[in-house]
Design a protein around this motif. Structure first.
Motif, PDB file in Angstrom:
ATOM      1  N   SER A  11      -4.309  10.705 -11.454  1.00  0.00           N
ATOM      2  CA  SER A  11      -4.218   9.497 -12.117  1.00  0.00           C
ATOM      3  C   SER A  11      -3.980   8.348 -11.542  1.00  0.00           C
ATOM      4  O   SER A  11      -3.362   8.326 -10.524  1.00  0.00           O
ATOM      5  N   GLU A  12      -4.408   7.264 -12.080  1.00  0.00           N
ATOM      6  CA  GLU A  12      -4.054   5.771 -11.528  1.00  0.00           C
ATOM      7  C   GLU A  12      -2.798   5.572 -11.335  1.00  0.00           C
ATOM      8  O   GLU A  12      -1.910   5.776 -12.236  1.00  0.00           O
ATOM      9  N   ALA A  13      -2.518   4.733 -10.112  1.00  0.00           N
ATOM     10  CA  ALA A  13      -1.305   4.268  -9.998  1.00  0.00           C
ATOM     11  C   ALA A  13      -0.994   2.831 -10.154  1.00  0.00           C
ATOM     12  O   ALA A  13      -0.583   1.985  -9.362  1.00  0.00           O
ATOM     13  N   ALA A  14      -1.241   2.323 -11.226  1.00  0.00           N
ATOM     14  CA  ALA A  14      -1.071   0.950 -11.495  1.00  0.00           C
ATOM     15  C   ALA A  14       0.181   0.665 -12.250  1.00  0.00           C
ATOM     16  O   ALA A  14       0.106  -0.192 -12.985  1.00  0.00           O
ATOM     17  N   GLY A  15       1.044   1.470 -12.301  1.00  0.00           N
ATOM     18  CA  GLY A  15       2.138   1.502 -13.452  1.00  0.00           C
ATOM     19  C   GLY A  15       2.912   0.450 -12.630  1.00  0.00           C
ATOM     20  O   GLY A  15       3.065  -0.040 -11.191  1.00  0.00           O
ATOM     21  N   MET A  16       4.271  -0.292 -13.311  1.00  0.00           N
ATOM     22  CA  MET A  16       5.075  -1.338 -12.815  1.00  0.00           C
ATOM     23  C   MET A  16       6.130  -0.294 -12.053  1.00  0.00           C
ATOM     24  O   MET A  16       6.364   0.844 -12.044  1.00  0.00           O
ATOM     25  N   PRO A  17       6.767  -1.246 -11.170  1.00  0.00           N
ATOM     26  CA  PRO A  17       7.540  -0.530  -9.959  1.00  0.00           C
ATOM     27  C   PRO A  17       8.893  -0.244 -10.752  1.00  0.00           C
ATOM     28  O   PRO A  17       9.157  -1.059 -11.764  1.00  0.00           O
ATOM     29  N   ALA A  18       9.717   0.700 -10.220  1.00  0.00           N
ATOM     30  CA  ALA A  18      10.861   1.101 -10.941  1.00  0.00           C
ATOM     31  C   ALA A  18      11.709  -0.268 -10.743  1.00  0.00           C
ATOM     32  O   ALA A  18      11.755  -0.924  -9.985  1.00  0.00           O
ATOM     33  N   ALA A  34       8.882  19.048  -2.674  1.00  0.00           N
ATOM     34  CA  ALA A  34       7.632  18.406  -2.764  1.00  0.00           C
ATOM     35  C   ALA A  34       7.756  17.241  -3.807  1.00  0.00           C
ATOM     36  O   ALA A  34       8.558  17.115  -4.581  1.00  0.00           O
ATOM     37  N   LEU A  35       6.619  16.104  -3.827  1.00  0.00           N
ATOM     38  CA  LEU A  35       6.474  15.368  -4.887  1.00  0.00           C
ATOM     39  C   LEU A  35       5.122  15.524  -5.453  1.00  0.00           C
ATOM     40  O   LEU A  35       4.398  16.143  -4.763  1.00  0.00           O
ATOM     41  N   ILE A  36       5.076  14.962  -6.776  1.00  0.00           N
ATOM     42  CA  ILE A  36       3.800  14.999  -7.532  1.00  0.00           C
ATOM     43  C   ILE A  36       3.351  13.624  -7.715  1.00  0.00           C
ATOM     44  O   ILE A  36       3.983  12.819  -8.034  1.00  0.00           O
ATOM     45  N   THR A  37       2.146  13.462  -7.527  1.00  0.00           N
ATOM     46  CA  THR A  37       1.371  12.179  -7.717  1.00  0.00           C
ATOM     47  C   THR A  37       0.324  12.220  -8.811  1.00  0.00           C
ATOM     48  O   THR A  37       0.059  13.113  -9.125  1.00  0.00           O
ATOM     49  N   LYS A  38       0.358  10.945  -9.370  1.00  0.00           N
ATOM     50  CA  LYS A  38      -0.726  10.976 -10.670  1.00  0.00           C
ATOM     51  C   LYS A  38      -1.483   9.824 -10.526  1.00  0.00           C
ATOM     52  O   LYS A  38      -1.129   8.574 -10.091  1.00  0.00           O
ATOM     53  N   TYR A  39      -2.631   9.963 -10.996  1.00  0.00           N
ATOM     54  CA  TYR A  39      -3.775   8.846 -10.820  1.00  0.00           C
ATOM     55  C   TYR A  39      -4.688   9.316 -12.041  1.00  0.00           C
ATOM     56  O   TYR A  39      -5.220  10.272 -12.482  1.00  0.00           O
ATOM     57  N   LYS A  40      -4.946   8.197 -12.854  1.00  0.00           N
ATOM     58  CA  LYS A  40      -6.137   8.090 -13.832  1.00  0.00           C
ATOM     59  C   LYS A  40      -7.059   7.035 -13.614  1.00  0.00           C
ATOM     60  O   LYS A  40      -6.683   5.910 -13.799  1.00  0.00           O
ATOM     61  N   GLY A  41      -8.234   7.547 -13.348  1.00  0.00           N
ATOM     62  CA  GLY A  41      -9.309   6.587 -13.075  1.00  0.00           C
ATOM     63  C   GLY A  41      -9.847   5.900 -14.472  1.00  0.00           C
ATOM     64  O   GLY A  41      -9.695   6.428 -15.454  1.00  0.00           O
ATOM     65  N   PRO A  42     -10.779   4.955 -14.385  1.00  0.00           N
ATOM     66  CA  PRO A  42     -11.134   4.225 -15.364  1.00  0.00           C
ATOM     67  C   PRO A  42     -12.067   5.153 -16.385  1.00  0.00           C
ATOM     68  O   PRO A  42     -12.274   5.107 -17.608  1.00  0.00           O
ATOM     69  N   GLU A  43     -12.619   6.170 -15.737  1.00  0.00           N
ATOM     70  CA  GLU A  43     -13.582   7.158 -16.505  1.00  0.00           C
ATOM     71  C   GLU A  43     -12.903   8.517 -16.592  1.00  0.00           C
ATOM     72  O   GLU A  43     -13.697   9.409 -17.314  1.00  0.00           O
ATOM     73  N   MET A  44     -11.746   8.564 -16.446  1.00  0.00           N
ATOM     74  CA  MET A  44     -11.348   9.985 -16.637  1.00  0.00           C
ATOM     75  C   MET A  44     -10.490   9.987 -18.182  1.00  0.00           C
ATOM     76  O   MET A  44      -9.972   9.111 -18.628  1.00  0.00           O
ATOM     77  N   SER A  96      -7.776  13.334  -3.612  1.00  0.00           N
ATOM     78  CA  SER A  96      -7.581  12.812  -2.248  1.00  0.00           C
ATOM     79  C   SER A  96      -8.973  11.813  -2.004  1.00  0.00           C
ATOM     80  O   SER A  96      -8.494  10.898  -1.291  1.00  0.00           O
ATOM     81  N   GLU A  97      -9.677  11.689  -2.600  1.00  0.00           N
ATOM     82  CA  GLU A  97     -10.636  10.743  -2.772  1.00  0.00           C
ATOM     83  C   GLU A  97     -10.232   9.426  -3.281  1.00  0.00           C
ATOM     84  O   GLU A  97     -10.444   8.602  -2.508  1.00  0.00           O
ATOM     85  N   HIS A  98      -9.290   9.540  -4.290  1.00  0.00           N
ATOM     86  CA  HIS A  98      -8.623   8.249  -4.660  1.00  0.00           C
ATOM     87  C   HIS A  98      -7.932   7.762  -3.696  1.00  0.00           C
ATOM     88  O   HIS A  98      -7.878   6.548  -3.168  1.00  0.00           O
ATOM     89  N   LEU A  99      -7.027   8.559  -2.965  1.00  0.00           N
ATOM     90  CA  LEU A  99      -5.873   8.088  -1.762  1.00  0.00           C
ATOM     91  C   LEU A  99      -6.608   7.754  -0.519  1.00  0.00           C
ATOM     92  O   LEU A  99      -6.436   6.490  -0.183  1.00  0.00           O
ATOM     93  N   HIS A 100      -7.946   8.303  -0.205  1.00  0.00           N
ATOM     94  CA  HIS A 100      -8.563   7.598   0.750  1.00  0.00           C
ATOM     95  C   HIS A 100      -9.529   6.509   0.556  1.00  0.00           C
ATOM     96  O   HIS A 100     -10.051   5.881   1.567  1.00  0.00           O
ATOM     97  N   SER A 101      -9.600   6.032  -0.986  1.00  0.00           N
ATOM     98  CA  SER A 101     -10.382   4.624  -1.082  1.00  0.00           C
ATOM     99  C   SER A 101      -9.180   3.705  -1.196  1.00  0.00           C
ATOM    100  O   SER A 101      -9.663   2.542  -1.302  1.00  0.00           O
ATOM    101  N   MET A 102      -7.911   4.002  -1.093  1.00  0.00           N
ATOM    102  CA  MET A 102      -6.794   3.222  -1.374  1.00  0.00           C
ATOM    103  C   MET A 102      -6.698   1.987  -0.170  1.00  0.00           C
ATOM    104  O   MET A 102      -6.745   2.475   0.915  1.00  0.00           O
TER     105      MET A 102
END
Length: 349
Positions: free
Chosen positions: A63-70, A136-146, A179-185
């Motif tokens: 899932s995308e990581a565009a949320g506001m910071p805590a 561990a931690l879980i990560t979340k990113y949601k791309g525009p086409e997902m 992993s592809e998203h992270l490598h594009s960040m």
């Protein structure tokens, strides 16, 4: 001993490897490098488990990581030096109903041809991650086409006591959306995190001897556990690492493990196995086999022993049997079962 029955032509070096696997730890130095023992194992023709399956490994949706910071506390409410006052530092991740936290990517370091280290800044300068060992931690990113976000767990390679940031070591997988998203960040962008996700609760001297059997990026929870053991002067646990990869360039955290091996030669040994070893390679080649594990690990009833396994799905199947779910370890299978270890002696990350 296993070695006595299956390796009668064994050399003195091989006997030394077996002594390491069975003798109690006293914290002293023995002065013999595990690399020599591995060279002997390689010369004896030991194979290893091929991690080719990693190429075809599918990663779930992410899932995308565009949320506001805590939200941040007022500066006056943050102790300048909590350790001086005997107060534990602030924890960024508290679990429970805390929800996801958006962290800023601070820097990116290229490790090899398909792996990068990502440093994410924690919300507060004096805060630590809040992770314990092992978690561990879980990560979340949601791309525009997902349609749905991708969720992916990662074990940070930074120390749990490190303040202000966490480091992730991430290998890029084809068709792996996270992993592809992270490598594009790029630095300055954000990613959502949540945790800690508890795994195996460790305490000093819980087991006399443990084995870390890993493939690829399955090495990160193993490093978290090994680092915690050797960081604690009260913990005398003996650790054997068996780590399989495709090529020498794919071996992650090798410098860190070599430092542990040089510092604690009687308590830590590392055995590396490559599917495509370079010319002159002094360690194992091919698969992680029954013969290799039989030689470097203690017998099932010899000591208070625990084996930890982490890697691609086919590796689990071959070494320990697969997990049914994150909360269900499933039945013990594979090589460890054939060698006589019990379900209680094996933990699958």
């Amino acid at each position: 001993m296993f070695a006595q029955r299956f390796f009668r032509p064994a050399t003195a070096l091989r006997s030394h490897v077996r002594r390491y696997a069975t003798e109690p730890s006293n914290g002293g130095n023995i002065g013999t490098s595990a690399a020599i023992g591995v060279a002997m194992l390689a010369a004896a023709g030991y194979g290893g488990y091929y991690y080719k399956s990693m190429k075809s490994r599918k990663v779930g949706h992410e899932s995308e990581a565009a949320g506001m910071p805590a939200s941040k506390n007022e500066e006056k409410n943050i102790p300048a030096k909590p350790e001086d006052a005997g107060v534990k530092p602030m924890m960024a991740f508290k679990g429970g109903d805390q929800g996801f936290i958006s962290l800023v990517l601070e820097s990116v370091e290229e490790i090899n041809h398909n792996t990068k280290k990502f440093r994410f800044h924690l919300p507060e300068e004096d805060s630590v991650s809040g992770l314990n060992v092992a978690s561990a931690l879980i990560t979340k990113y949601k791309g525009p086409e997902m349609e749905k976000p991708v969720i992916r767990p990662y074990t940070p390679v930074s120390d749990e006591d490190t303040k202000s940031y966490i480091d992730l070591l991430v290998k890029k997988y084809p068709d792996g959306p996270m992993s592809e998203h992270l490598h594009s960040m790029n630095p300055g962008q954000r990613l959502d995190f949540k945790g800690p996700i508890p795994k195996y609760p460790w305490e000093a001297n819980k087991h006399e001897h443990i084995a870390l059997i890993a493939g690829g990026t399955g090495i990160t929870p193993m490093y978290q556990l090994a680092r915690a053991i050797f960081k604690n002067p009260e913990d005398k646990t003996k650790v054997t690492l068996v780590y399989g990869n495709l090529t020498e360039q794919d071996i992650l955290l090798k410098k860190e493990f070599e430092e542990l091996e040089n510092t604690y030669p009687q308590r830590f040994r590392a055995f590396y196995v490559l599917d495509h070893p370079p010319e002159g390679w002094q360690h194992g080649s091919g698969y992680i086999t029954e013969d290799l594990l039989k030689t470097v690990l203690p017998e099932p009833k010899e000591v208070n022993f625990k084996a930890f396994v982490c890697g691609p799905a086919p590796m689990y199947k071959a070494i320990s049997g697969v997990k049914k779910s994150p909360s269900d370890q499933g039945e013990l299978g594979g090589i460890l079962k054939e060698l006589g270890y019990s379900k209680d002696q094996v933990y699958k990350f």
